[in-house]
Write a protein that holds these residues in place. Structure first.
Motif, mmCIF file in Angstrom:
data_model
loop_
_atom_site.group_PDB
_atom_site.id
_atom_site.type_symbol
_atom_site.label_atom_id
_atom_site.label_comp_id
_atom_site.label_asym_id
_atom_site.label_seq_id
_atom_site.Cartn_x
_atom_site.Cartn_y
_atom_site.Cartn_z
ATOM 1 N N ALA A 26 0.852 -1.194 0.000
ATOM 2 C CA ALA A 26 0.000 0.000 0.000
ATOM 3 C C ALA A 26 0.882 1.236 0.000
ATOM 4 O O ALA A 26 1.788 1.365 0.821
ATOM 5 C CB ALA A 26 -0.912 -0.003 1.219
ATOM 6 N N VAL A 27 0.596 2.174 -0.912
ATOM 7 C CA VAL A 27 1.443 3.364 -1.049
ATOM 8 C C VAL A 27 0.609 4.638 -0.952
ATOM 9 O O VAL A 27 0.786 5.572 -1.734
ATOM 10 C CB VAL A 27 2.253 3.331 -2.364
ATOM 11 C CG1 VAL A 27 3.355 2.304 -2.300
ATOM 12 C CG2 VAL A 27 1.338 3.049 -3.566
ATOM 13 N N VAL A 28 -0.276 4.683 0.021
ATOM 14 C CA VAL A 28 -1.078 5.882 0.264
ATOM 15 C C VAL A 28 -0.221 6.942 0.954
ATOM 16 O O VAL A 28 0.926 6.699 1.319
ATOM 17 C CB VAL A 28 -2.309 5.542 1.139
ATOM 18 C CG1 VAL A 28 -3.269 4.679 0.359
ATOM 19 C CG2 VAL A 28 -1.875 4.835 2.421
ATOM 20 N N GLU A 29 -0.794 8.134 1.144
ATOM 21 C CA GLU A 29 -0.069 9.227 1.769
ATOM 22 C C GLU A 29 0.191 8.936 3.257
ATOM 23 O O GLU A 29 -0.441 8.068 3.860
ATOM 24 C CB GLU A 29 -0.865 10.528 1.651
ATOM 25 C CG GLU A 29 -1.062 10.992 0.218
ATOM 26 C CD GLU A 29 0.248 11.354 -0.461
ATOM 27 O OE1 GLU A 29 1.143 11.878 0.238
ATOM 28 O OE2 GLU A 29 0.376 11.115 -1.675
ATOM 29 N N GLU A 30 1.138 9.686 3.839
ATOM 30 C CA GLU A 30 1.420 9.571 5.267
ATOM 31 C C GLU A 30 0.142 9.828 6.068
ATOM 32 O O GLU A 30 -0.682 10.661 5.704
ATOM 33 C CB GLU A 30 2.488 10.593 5.681
ATOM 34 C CG GLU A 30 3.870 10.306 5.103
ATOM 35 C CD GLU A 30 4.606 9.215 5.837
ATOM 36 O OE1 GLU A 30 4.049 8.687 6.825
ATOM 37 O OE2 GLU A 30 5.742 8.881 5.432
ATOM 38 N N ASP A 31 -0.001 9.090 7.187
ATOM 39 C CA ASP A 31 -1.161 9.229 8.082
ATOM 40 C C ASP A 31 -2.478 8.947 7.373
ATOM 41 O O ASP A 31 -3.534 9.447 7.780
ATOM 42 C CB ASP A 31 -1.204 10.632 8.711
ATOM 43 C CG ASP A 31 0.034 10.925 9.541
ATOM 44 O OD1 ASP A 31 0.514 9.995 10.202
ATOM 45 O OD2 ASP A 31 0.503 12.070 9.510
ATOM 46 N N SER A 32 -2.412 8.179 6.290
ATOM 47 C CA SER A 32 -3.617 7.787 5.587
ATOM 48 C C SER A 32 -3.673 6.266 5.526
ATOM 49 O O SER A 32 -2.784 5.584 6.035
ATOM 50 C CB SER A 32 -3.629 8.381 4.169
ATOM 51 O OG SER A 32 -4.844 8.088 3.514
ATOM 52 N N GLU A 49 -19.041 -2.884 1.043
ATOM 53 C CA GLU A 49 -18.769 -2.791 2.478
ATOM 54 C C GLU A 49 -17.269 -2.718 2.756
ATOM 55 O O GLU A 49 -16.467 -3.417 2.125
ATOM 56 C CB GLU A 49 -19.356 -4.018 3.177
ATOM 57 C CG GLU A 49 -19.081 -4.092 4.658
ATOM 58 C CD GLU A 49 -19.520 -5.410 5.262
ATOM 59 O OE1 GLU A 49 -19.418 -5.553 6.502
ATOM 60 O OE2 GLU A 49 -19.951 -6.300 4.503
ATOM 61 N N VAL A 50 -16.892 -1.858 3.695
ATOM 62 C CA VAL A 50 -15.494 -1.747 4.119
ATOM 63 C C VAL A 50 -15.201 -2.867 5.118
ATOM 64 O O VAL A 50 -15.913 -3.028 6.115
ATOM 65 C CB VAL A 50 -15.220 -0.380 4.766
ATOM 66 C CG1 VAL A 50 -13.774 -0.315 5.282
ATOM 67 C CG2 VAL A 50 -15.475 0.740 3.771
ATOM 68 N N VAL A 51 -14.154 -3.651 4.859
ATOM 69 C CA VAL A 51 -13.819 -4.768 5.748
ATOM 70 C C VAL A 51 -12.494 -4.583 6.469
ATOM 71 O O VAL A 51 -12.175 -5.321 7.394
ATOM 72 C CB VAL A 51 -13.797 -6.097 4.970
ATOM 73 C CG1 VAL A 51 -15.180 -6.436 4.445
ATOM 74 C CG2 VAL A 51 -12.778 -6.068 3.829
ATOM 75 N N GLY A 52 -11.718 -3.576 6.061
ATOM 76 C CA GLY A 52 -10.442 -3.353 6.730
ATOM 77 C C GLY A 52 -9.667 -2.205 6.120
ATOM 78 O O GLY A 52 -10.135 -1.546 5.182
ATOM 79 N N LYS A 53 -8.481 -1.980 6.672
ATOM 80 C CA LYS A 53 -7.620 -0.896 6.207
ATOM 81 C C LYS A 53 -6.171 -1.382 6.129
ATOM 82 O O LYS A 53 -5.718 -2.174 6.953
ATOM 83 C CB LYS A 53 -7.682 0.289 7.175
ATOM 84 C CG LYS A 53 -9.060 0.920 7.345
ATOM 85 C CD LYS A 53 -9.391 1.884 6.231
ATOM 86 C CE LYS A 53 -10.685 2.641 6.521
ATOM 87 N NZ LYS A 53 -10.977 3.633 5.458
ATOM 88 N N LEU A 54 -5.459 -0.876 5.137
ATOM 89 C CA LEU A 54 -4.012 -1.078 5.020
ATOM 90 C C LEU A 54 -3.344 0.277 5.213
ATOM 91 O O LEU A 54 -3.642 1.226 4.499
ATOM 92 C CB LEU A 54 -3.633 -1.630 3.645
ATOM 93 C CG LEU A 54 -3.881 -3.106 3.350
ATOM 94 C CD1 LEU A 54 -3.638 -3.381 1.875
ATOM 95 C CD2 LEU A 54 -2.988 -3.991 4.203
ATOM 96 N N SER A 55 -2.459 0.380 6.193
ATOM 97 C CA SER A 55 -1.733 1.622 6.393
ATOM 98 C C SER A 55 -0.630 1.745 5.344
ATOM 99 O O SER A 55 -0.318 0.786 4.625
ATOM 100 C CB SER A 55 -1.126 1.662 7.794
ATOM 101 O OG SER A 55 -0.209 0.593 7.969
ATOM 102 N N ARG A 56 -0.040 2.921 5.254
ATOM 103 C CA ARG A 56 1.059 3.141 4.313
ATOM 104 C C ARG A 56 2.202 2.168 4.625
ATOM 105 O O ARG A 56 2.652 2.059 5.756
ATOM 106 C CB ARG A 56 1.555 4.582 4.427
ATOM 107 C CG ARG A 56 2.796 4.894 3.576
ATOM 108 C CD ARG A 56 3.183 6.347 3.738
ATOM 109 N NE ARG A 56 4.472 6.654 3.168
ATOM 110 C CZ ARG A 56 4.691 6.933 1.887
ATOM 111 N NH1 ARG A 56 3.674 6.939 1.046
ATOM 112 N NH2 ARG A 56 5.889 7.214 1.427
ATOM 113 N N GLY A 57 2.648 1.440 3.597
ATOM 114 C CA GLY A 57 3.741 0.502 3.786
ATOM 115 C C GLY A 57 3.307 -0.868 4.262
ATOM 116 O O GLY A 57 4.147 -1.740 4.458
#
Length: 369
Positions: free
Chosen positions: A74-80, A93-101
């Motif tokens: 995952a290569v989203v912005e910092e703090d995203s 439906e949202v089932v989860g999140k991947l932080s940056r890296g």
């Protein structure tokens, strides 16, 4: 936080090469004292051994190349964070999140969406926020910290790359330190030492007693996220109604303001006590600390609670100090610390916890009461 390590087996190759050279020397030496047919045998042995070494090297190269095969980053912005959905649809439906890296295994890659699994979360992510395989591997070294995990007790941290240099600290098995910038994940230095970060400077540990790998985190499930948010809202609402007693606290507010040092300290004790637990388990440790802060039976500050004599074993063992000095605290532990500071409590007001079974609220491998 349990991904496969990016470890290069250079030591195995070197050892294999050394083994290859020994039979050759013995065979030639024997040929000088026995029949003339011996040199032919020796030559054949050399050829076979050489082929075996080349095969081993090719096998190792294939293993190194396959570390990120079938994986994404995952290569989203910092703090995203990157949203994981139940279907390949923006409205799903949202089932989860991947932080940056954070990383994930690819189940099926499509033109716009990719089905992935990361930790306990399975779903779909948008391709535009990901890097795949070789590109992911290249970028992971830039985004993710490289860590050295100690695999023995009593490992000395030294000021230089040598046994005659000053001892700065002693680490135990399972302790983690951040590898200094410029070191290659998994690559053993020629002199047998790995350079690590220590108290805002650099230090060295023996490469023989650490496992070096990138710290690639896993996804956080929506259940864990919603549980923490709901707990925070319920706690805030209860205290706004004058219901602080509902958490077993005798005083306090809906949220506790804290300096950056206090936040780091809280995140560090969470790392020590629940770094390998789920996010819910990490939040629970933070909640115990904050419940004590709000109780008249304990010190009324984060540092006072954490450093109270005989309360937290990582303080007495020196592990907390080592985590603070290395700065090796996961983003999930920081998030849990922030949630706990905001008033989130998924323990029902617990002020104690221990590993194993017993009476109380069971969260992961620990009981809170």
């Amino acid at each position: 936080m349990k991904f496969r390590k990016l470890v290069m087996e250079l030591g195995v190759i070197a050892a294999s090469a050394a083994i290859v050279s020994v039979p050759s020397a013995v065979s030639v030496s024997a040929a000088e004292t026995v029949s003339g047919a011996a040199p032919v045998v020796a030559e054949k042995n050399n050829t076979a051994d050489s082929d075996s070494a080349e095969d081993l090297q090719e096998t190792n190269k294939e293993e190194e190349k396959s570390e990120w095969e079938g994986r994404l980053l995952a290569v989203v912005e910092e703090d995203s964070s990157l949203t994981i959905r139940s279907e390949a649809n923006i409205d799903a439906e949202v089932v989860g999140k991947l932080s940056r890296g954070a990383g994930a295994d690819i189940i099926e890659k499509g033109d716009e969406w990719t089905k992935i699994v990361s930790g306990d979360v399975e779903g779909y992510v948008k391709n535009e926020y990901c890097l795949f395989e070789e590109e992911a591997e290249a970028q992971a070294g830039e985004i993710c910290d490289t860590q050295a995990t100690v695999n023995t007790d009593g490992l000395r941290v030294r000021s230089g790359a040598g046994t005659d240099t000053k001892i700065l600290d002693i680490l135990d098995q399972g302790d983690i330190v951040t590898v200094a910038d410029g070191e290659v994940a998994g690559a053993e230095k020629a002199d047998g030492w790995v350079q690590v970060e220590y108290n805002d400077t650099t230090a060295y540990v023996s490469a023989d007693y650490v496992d070096v790998a990138l710290n690639v985190e896993e996804a956080v499930s929506i259940e864990e996220i919603l549980e923490a948010q709901a707990a925070a809202r319920a706690q805030a609402a209860a205290k706004a109604r004058g219901g602080a007693q509902s958490t077993g606290s005798s005083s306090g507010t809906a949220a506790v303001s804290a300096s950056s040092d206090e936040l780091t300290l809280l995140a560090a004790i969470i790392q020590c006590e629940a770094g390998g637990e789920s996010y819910a388990g990490q939040l629970a440790v933070g909640a115990v600390v904050m419940n004590r802060v709000e109780s008249s039976s304990f010190p009324n500050s984060i540092s006072g609670v954490i450093y109270q004599k005989g309360q937290f074993s990582p303080v007495a063992s020196g592990k907390l100090a080592r985590v603070l000095s290395s700065g090796n605290i996961s983003s999930s532990c920081y998030q849990a610390a922030r949630e706990a500071l905001s008033g989130a409590d998924n323990t029902g007001g617990a002020k104690y916890f221990h590993a194993g079974s017993g009476n109380g609220t069971v969260i992961g491998n620990q009981v809170f009461y």
